[in-house]
Structures are given as C-alpha cells and as structure tokens.
Write an enzyme that holds these catalytic residues in place. Structure first.
Site, PDB file in Angstrom:
ATOM      1  N   LYS B  80    -103.276 -13.931  -5.680  1.00  0.00           N
ATOM      2  CA  LYS B  80    -103.181 -15.270  -6.432  1.00  0.00           C
ATOM      3  C   LYS B  80    -103.924 -16.275  -5.530  1.00  0.00           C
ATOM      4  CE  LYS B  80     -99.182 -17.837  -8.276  1.00  0.00           C
ATOM      5  NZ  LYS B  80     -97.554 -18.087  -8.421  1.00  0.00           N
ATOM      6  N   SER B 156     -95.909 -18.604 -13.011  1.00  0.00           N
ATOM      7  CA  SER B 156     -97.117 -19.162 -12.724  1.00  0.00           C
ATOM      8  C   SER B 156     -98.065 -18.008 -12.394  1.00  0.00           C
ATOM      9  CB  SER B 156     -97.050 -20.302 -11.646  1.00  0.00           C
ATOM     10  OG  SER B 156     -96.704 -19.679 -10.529  1.00  0.00           O
ATOM     11  N   SER B 180     -91.637 -16.856 -10.977  1.00  0.00           N
ATOM     12  CA  SER B 180     -92.986 -16.805 -10.987  1.00  0.00           C
ATOM     13  C   SER B 180     -93.634 -15.390 -10.993  1.00  0.00           C
ATOM     14  CB  SER B 180     -93.953 -17.918 -10.304  1.00  0.00           C
ATOM     15  OG  SER B 180     -93.640 -19.141 -10.950  1.00  0.00           O
TER      16      SER B 180
END
Lengths: 481, 481
Positions: B80, B156, B180
C-alpha cells in the site's frame, strides 16, 4: 499603614541528560560543534511512519535524578503527546509525561549562607524530548534539528520559594546535586540547564496565592534572581495602584532588566494532551530502582560526612571542598599524593581557590593539576622548599609547563640546610643589627619573640627565603642566649 | 492449464523452488498482466519493474546455486502507498506528500525483502487510509472493483485488494484501522487478514490511528495469508508496541479439521439493515461450519452499537495528531506564497490535504480540545474498554467469533453516500480494531454477481484459530463448487 507583601515562587528546570544518544532513536547526542542537521534520522526528524522507541539509558539517568532529589518513583507511568505547531518541533507534538510522571513528591533541603535552612518540595519530574533550534537570519529562518529529541528531565518545584535569594540558592544546590549524579552537565551556557520561574505575590499572612506569571528566557542564575525581584516589584506596584495581575507568560529582557509580555491567558495554547499511543506504559520495577541505586555515585551529603570522618577535616573545609564534585575529586587526588589531608585542604582553600577566583576558571581548567599541587606539597613535606618558596613555585607554575620538581632544581629554589652556611648568614645579621640584638636582650619575655622574628626575617631575606627556617630559628635562639 | 498469474503464492513459491518456473518469468508474467488490466482496474500508483526484475534474477541465481532463500522467494508482492520504502514514492495517496520518497524501509518492507519476496509496486488507497471506497486518493485514478467496473473496490486498501483479485500479484499488504483490509477483501473476493494489534511492526506505516492501525496481508487463499504472516509477524527494534509473543508456523494449523471448535455468533451483528443476499451467504457459511463439526454458540457483545461512534472519536483524535507532522517544513508539499509561519502551515495543509482528511483532522482536534476532552475522548476510551471486555468475556466461551464483514456487497461508484453512511460501512469490522483482536475476511459466496465475505474474529494473538477455521471453510466450499 503600608500593605505588607509576600512573594510565592516556583521554578521549572529543564535538564538535558548526558545519555550519549537521543531519547527515541540511536542518533548520537554529542552534537556540539557538529555541522547542522548531521545528528538526525527519520525518527528525530519526524518522517512519515517513524516511531519512537525509548532509550533505556534515559530511564536509568532519570531514576538517578529522582533518587538524588528524594522523589518517589512510580512503578508505572506513561507518555503523553503535547500538541502544538512549531517549526523546530518535527512531529508538531512533544512527547512528555502529563497524566502520570515517572516520579513525584521529592524535596531538596537548602541551607543559606546565613545559616537559615528551608526545604523546597519537588512536585514532579517528567521525562520529555527537546526541540530543535531555529535560527533567524534576516528574512530567512533556518532550523537545526541536531538537538531535536534530546532527552530532558523537567523538574517542577512546589511554590515553596519566597525570595530571589532562596531561588538562587535552590538552583545552586539543585545544580550541584545533579552534577554529583553525573546525569547532566547542568550548564546554562551549554544549554543543558534551563529555567522558567512562576511568580506571584499575596498580602502577608494570606492563605490564597495571587495570580501567577510565568517568566521565560532566563539565561543565568543571576537573571533568575533579577527577574524575580523585578517581577515582585512590578506585581506589587500594579496591585497597589488598584490594578490586578493577569495570568500571562512574560520574557526576561536581560539587556533592559525588565520582563515583557509574551502571551496572555487568552491566547494560551490548548495542547490537546493525550496518551502517546506509540509507546507502551513505562514500567520501572523496584529491582531496577535498587540496581540503579547501586550505580549512584556518592552524594554530596555522604561525601561531606566522609571528608570529616576519614580525613579529619573541619566541617568548614569539608563543606567548601564538597561544594562541587570536581573540587572534591581534585582534593582527593591531591591527598592521594601527599597523604596529608589538612595541608592539602589548606593549599586548595587558599592558593587554588584564590587563583580560580582571579582567573575566572573552573577547577577542571586550572593550570595547577592535582599532580602538580601534590608534588609542591610533597616538596614542603620533604623540607626541600619552604612554604614561602612553595607559594612562589605555585605562582611560577601557573605559566610554566615544567614539572614542579624540575622548576625547583633548575631555578635553584632548593632550601639551604647546610649548618655552616646558615650560621654564616646568622652571624652576618647579628653583626649588622646590633640595635636589634640590644633590644632583644633588654626586652621582657612578652616582647622577645617579636624581636626574634624580626631577626629571623632578616636571615630569610638575606638567604632569599631559601634558608631552612627551623635551623635559622634554632641557631638564632642559641646565639642570643 | 492455469496461467502463471492465476496460481497462488504458495504454488508459485513451490514452482520457483522446484525450478519449474523462474522468478524472472513470474515477474514478467505479472507485469504483462498489469499492463493488460491496470488501465481499467487502477490498482497501482507506482511500479518498480526494472528493480523487480533485477531482484527476481538474483533470487533465481541463489536458487540455482543452491543457496538458502526466504519463505516468499521470488513471489511478486504489492504494498500500500502508505508504507515507506527507501528511494521510492511513498505518498499515502495525498498531495501533501507529492514527490516524497522514503528515506528508510518500513519494517514490513525489510521483512519482505529478507524473505526474498519481489515488491512490484505500490497500490492505490484512500488518502492517509481514511475512507471505505478508495475514492479519496489524490491520484487521478479510480480503482474499480474487478467484478464490476462500476462498483467500488472498498477501502482504504482498495488497490491492494484489487491487485490480488485481478491476478496482478499474489500477495498484497494493506493496513486496517477500522476494516480497511477486511472490507475491500470482502468486496473483491479475496482473503484479507487484520492481525492482532502488536503482531506486526507498524514502523514505516504512515500512522492514521496509532492505537488501531495494523498491517496485514491480502491473498487468494487462507494458506497464502498464513504464509505471509509467518514472514511479517514478530518483534521489531523500531516499534515498541509490537509484543514479544512467539510466532508459530501458521501453516501448521491448516489441517482442515475443526471438529468441536466453538464458534460464537453475536446476535448484535445480525441487524435489520443487513442485505438479504449477504444474509443468505452468511447463513450458508454457518451451515458449512456446522457440517464441519464446529459447535455454533449464540453470544452477545452488548456494546457493539457503540463501536462506530467510539471509533469515530478515537481514530480522528489520533489522526489529527499523527498528521500534524505534515506541515511543509521538512518534506512534502509547501505552499508557494506564505507571508509568515502561520500562513505557511495553514496554506500548505489546506492545499495538501483532501476533504475527508481535513474533516477528520477537525473532528479530532475538537474532541481532544481542553473543553471537550472528557466528554468525547475520555468517554470513548472508557467505551473502548467495555468493548474489549465484551470480547474477552465471549472468548471464555468460544474459540472464534463469526460475523458478516459488511452490511452489503460492493456499492456503485456513483452511489452518493454521505460521510456518515460511509462510516457505517465499517460497523462489523471496527470492533476488532478497538479490541485489538485479529479478524479475517474470507470469500463465502456471491450475491448480485458480487463476492461476499464472512468475518472470523479471534482472541488476541489467536491468528492460528481463525486461519485454521478459515482454511477448513475455504476447502469445504471449494469442494462443493
């Protein structure tokens, strides 16, 4: 009748710890004279994703500080974030202890020169991190982060101080007490000791404290004392003129010798404290405290007691010698060489301390090392030189790198002990001063020693101080009989 | 025969070790796949093709020479954008970190490299991990659900989930503050694990809510996730919130045998608003567990309804402080026209942060402010404790807990949801973050042509239990298909 006022003072002292590395990272803390921003890493620069990790040595030093100031150490304490935006604070929050500090409820017993004693309570000590340093150059602002995340202890006193004199003495004792533990350089010049003062006044006998004003920017103990005096005067004047004191933060202007407003309560910061989630609770076990106790260097009180008992020094001497740990160490090194505590003490208290006072140097910077002084004293003890010559030798040594023994030899300062040689001089003095000889013979017993002293003085003068005074005295007494 | 990119991480690793495939071939196949698909899906925000190929060749060389290699030897992995890696774009999908490159490697990045995994690039996300749609990213790129390009991938860590779901890599690392990892895993039909708080180092993960954040892996199978956890878990010198708990070999627990395992089903998680399609999948999953010999026990987690409000006090509070370091002083975006320091902060941050981030900074600043701290932050902390207690009590009776992951399947990109509606997307995932316990989302079926996951929650450091149950479940439904 004029109203009587009483002042109430509390001090907040910041100490920088000499731990070698910073509080949350492994960056070297010995950054003095290092180029700007060279002692930094992602952690102390607050880079994205970086986390703090507590330096174990900081805890050890903090515990030493707590023990020296007679504090109660909490087995479990925590770290909190103090949020505020400032360019030299990399994370824009400072990690400190707010909710529960690692130690509380200590005290220092202060003894004034006048002999008056009082106790200052230590409310709490908290571990926290330092900020970097901003440098403003014209329209540019630059930041040096070498100091960022240096470990600090914030020592908060109770409002137990009543005058600038008390504050001054408290700071001196605090400084020397901490110096003894070796955890900090405690130097205002080096920035390893900083102080803020909280000052208020109230009518004498009142139980309610007045509104306090915080004074920052104090850069010497003298400035602390002056700022306190100024602030007490200012506050009394304001109140007597019908005004009231606002809770505000003021700065000490050392040039103008006044305090100036920095910010009022209305624009006081909301620090939004909350528990630092990146650090676990700080756990200090009793066994750890005991272990650190063992590592504590001898305290000032213990040293004082030992100097009186082991060296058989008068309390007066011991007090002066233990005032600073460096001086105490110097004394002990000299004694090791001379094996004569009182003679060593005398020399340090007179010659060495006078020299330091005149030159404005510290004992560590003294031109006369403990070895030098030890040798000088030993030369006296071995009758190689007289005390008088020793004082000369001491003065020469201040600007001479040669060994004291070498100086004595090369400069022909060795004492004359030859009986024949001394007798010659004695005879010369007696024949050149018939009046004094006559005077001696006619004097009563009370006056005789004084006249004798004069004659001996003449001998010493003629021998340029090198004649052994004991032999001179004996010969002179013999001849005058 | 399956294409290379269709294999699992475990299969790839085996084939590379057997020398049926080289890592270079795998990495090439993966980059071809990315080139074909990422224009539509938009998983990646930066790629490191040349470096990845070079690293793959090194791994191949090691294997050829019979040298020891790590547990993810040669396997392409994505991470990420909020995980820092040295010399590479690391931007948390925010304009405030425009052009920022990491100056160190996050611990997870280091661990992946040490395990000989091949990091292929960074994935899209909601700005600073705030959101549940991957639409608050600053990158001009919408990440789309591979199952239906008109739907959100979740957030997310949306880019991470789609990179695995679209066969663009085999394992991806996401971060989970309130769901997330698990919510996008459920929306995209992959396995996503949020480990126990303190199981994986957060060093190098750009903090959102420090006490809630946890890094975790996405994989195509439970086994791949277990393999990844073997590599990622364990203590770290740079993160003192990681607990020193033994890291078992998680693969050892994937026996498929869960006879007698006690699975708790909390009644509070089966609410009115639950989508019927989701409910059907969830009910069927429970039947599957029963058929595997697990014992289903109804439990109660009475404080569940307070989880979302508690989370939306605590997470923004921590975020407001964590994001303070993004100030334009040391790195990242700095406004071009500021007259003074306050303007520099205000403009840099106004220009650099997106709306959702600003909203949460404002909420966080408010709930931490002196006047409201007790009413919001402190109270939320107390409720958090109650929620944690609920789980602890439940785990006295059951081994794991079974719940839905989200109230519905992936919603349309153009569904205009209010912030509060979006916050409610996380109601089933948030409690695990508040309690710090592990949770996994496992694909369990389909509704409206979209995948639906189930969530298994374990006791603290009980990853082995949910991996074991998840693996057994996965095997059972595969057999049925």
């Amino acid at each position: 009748m004029a109203r009587q006022w009483e002042s109430v003072i509390g001090l907040e002292v910041h100490l920088q710890l000499k731990t070698g590395t910073k509080v949350w990272c492994g960056c070297s803390a010995d950054y003095d004279n290092s180029p700007t921003n060279t002692h930094t890493c992602p952690i102390c620069l607050g880079h994205p994703g970086a986390l703090p990790k507590l330096n174990k040595k900081v805890v050890e030093y903090a515990v030493k500080g707590a023990l020296a100031l007679n504090c109660k150490i909490n087995n479990i304490s925590g770290f909190d974030r103090k949020n505020y935006f400032y360019p030299d604070t990399p994370k824009n929050y400072q990690i400190t202890q707010f909710e529960k500090p690692y130690c509380e409820k200590g005290h220092l017993d202060v003894k004034l020169n006048s002999g008056r004693e009082f106790t200052v309570g230590i409310t709490r000590i908290q571990i926290e991190e330092d900020a970097g340093k901003s440098i403003h150059a014209g329209s540019e602002s630059l930041i040096n982060f070498n100091r960022a995340s240096m470990p600090l202890l914030e020592i908060i006193s109770e409002p137990d101080l009543r005058s600038s004199e008390e504050a001054y003495e408290y700071l001196n004792l605090l400084k020397s007490t901490i110096k003894y533990t070796g955890i900090s350089d405690v130097s205002m010049e080096l920035g390893s000791l900083r102080c803020d003062a909280n000052i208020s006044v109230m009518e004498k006998g009142s139980k309610v404290y007045g509104t306090r004003v915080e004074v920052k920017n104090l850069n010497s103990f003298k400035a602390v004392a002056r700022a306190i005096d100024y602030e007490i005067g200012r506050q009394i004047e304001v109140i007597e003129n019908g005004g009231s004191i606002d809770q505000e933060t003021r700065l000490w202007d050392d040039e103008a010798q006044v305090t100036r407003i920095m910010r009022s309560k209305e624009d006081a910061m909301d620090y939004r404290y909350f528990a630092e989630p990146d650090l676990p609770k700080l756990v200090i076990k009793n066994e750890e405290i005991e272990r650190i106790k063992e590592l504590m260097p001898e305290s000032k009180t213990a040293k004082l007691k030992r100097f009186i008992e082991d060296y058989e020094l008068p309390e007066y001497d011991a007090n002066i010698l233990t005032d600073e740990i460096e001086l105490a160490d110097y004394f002990e090194k000299v004694v090791q060489i001379t094996k004569n505590a009182k003679l060593s003490s005398n020399w340090i208290m007179t010659e060495v301390l006078r020299e330091l006072k005149e030159s404005g140097k510290t004992i560590e910077e003294s031109k006369i090392s403990s070895e030098d002084l030890g040798k000088i004293i030993n030369l006296i003890q071995k009758d190689v030189i007289s005390s008088k010559i020793a004082k000369e030798l001491f003065t020469i040594k201040l600007n001479d790198s040669r060994d004291p023994e070498v100086i004595v030899k090369e400069e022909g300062m060795v004492q004359v002990v030859d009986l024949g040689e001394i007798e010659g001089i004695v005879n010369q003095v007696l024949s050149e001063n018939p009046k004094m000889v006559e005077d001696f013979k006619n004097s009563d017993e009370g006056r005789k020693p004084r006249v004798l002293k004069g004659l001996i003085g003449q001998v010493m003068k003629l021998s340029k101080g090198k004649a052994n005074p004991k032999i001179v005295t004996e010969l002179m007494e013999l001849k005058l009989k | 025969m399956k294409k290379i990119y269709e294999l699992t991480a475990f299969e790839i690793k085996e084939k590379i070790l057997n020398r049926e495939l080289t890592s270079e071939e795998v990495v090439k196949a993966i980059f071809e796949r990315i080139e074909e698909t990422d224009g539509e899906i938009g998983s990646f925000v930066s790629l490191r093709k040349e470096k990845a190929l070079e690293e793959a060749r090194i791994v191949d060389e090691k294997i050829k020479n019979g040298e020891a290699v790590g547990a993810l030897a040669g396997v392409p992995v994505s991470i990420k954008d909020n995980m820092v890696s040295i010399g590479e774009p690391s931007q948390s999908a925010s304009k405030i970190l425009e052009g920022y490159e990491g100056i160190y490697d996050a611990t997870v990045v280091k661990k992946l490299k040490d395990a000989d995994a091949i990091i292929i690039g960074k994935t899209n996300m909601d700005e600073f991990a705030m959101g549940s749609t991957t639409t608050t990213s600053v990158y001009e790129q919408t990440t789309k659900n591979p199952w239906d390009l008109e739907r959100v991938p979740g957030g997310s860590s949306g880019g991470g989930a789609t990179s695995v779901a679209a066969n663009q890599c085999f394992i991806s690392l996401g971060s989970d503050t309130g769901g997330s990892i698990r919510q996008p895993a459920s929306f995209c039909g992959v396995v996503g694990l949020k480990p126990t708080y303190g199981r994986i180092s957060r060093y190098g993960l750009m903090a959102f809510g420090s006490s809630l954040d946890q890094i975790g892996p996405f994989g195509k199978t439970v086994k791949d996730v277990a393999l990844s956890l073997n590599v990622l878990a364990g203590t770290d010198d740079y993160d003192s919130t990681v607990e020193d708990v033994e890291v078992p070999n998680y693969l050892d627990f994937l026996t498929g045998d869960i006879k007698g395992m006690k699975i708790g089903v909390p009644k509070e998680y089966f609410i009115e608003g639950l989508n019927p399609g989701v409910k059907k999948v969830v009910d069927e999953a429970l039947e599957t567990f029963k058929s595997l010999g697990a014992e289903i026990i109804e439990i109660s987690l009475p404080h569940t309804k307070y989880a979302a409000p508690t989370y939306y006090v605590l997470a923004p509070a921590e975020a407001s402080s964590n994001l303070a370091r993004f100030d334009g002083i040391r790195y990242g975006h700095r406004t071009k026209n500021a007259a003074n320091i306050d303007e520099l902060y205000t403009k840099s941050r106004s220009e650099g942060f997106g709306d959702e981030v600003k909203r949460r900074i404002m909420i966080g600043t408010y709930v931490l402010s002196a006047g409201f701290f007790d009413a919001y932050f402190k109270k939320a902390q107390k409720v958090r404790r109650l929620i944690k207690n609920d789980f602890e009590k439940a785990f006295e009776k059951v081994d794991i807990i079974f719940t839905p992951v989200t109230p519905g399947p992936a919603f349309r990109l153009d569904a205009k949801k209010t912030p509060v509606e979006l916050y409610l997307e996380d109601i089933f995932t948030i409690p695990a973050n508040l309690a710090g316990i592990p949770g996994i989302s496992i694909p369990a079926g389909m509704t409206e042509g979209l995948p639906v996951g189930i969530q298994l929650l374990g006791k603290a450091f009980g990853e082995k239990d949910i991996l074991k149950a998840g693996d057994a479940f996965e095997k059972a439904i595969k057999e049925r298909v």
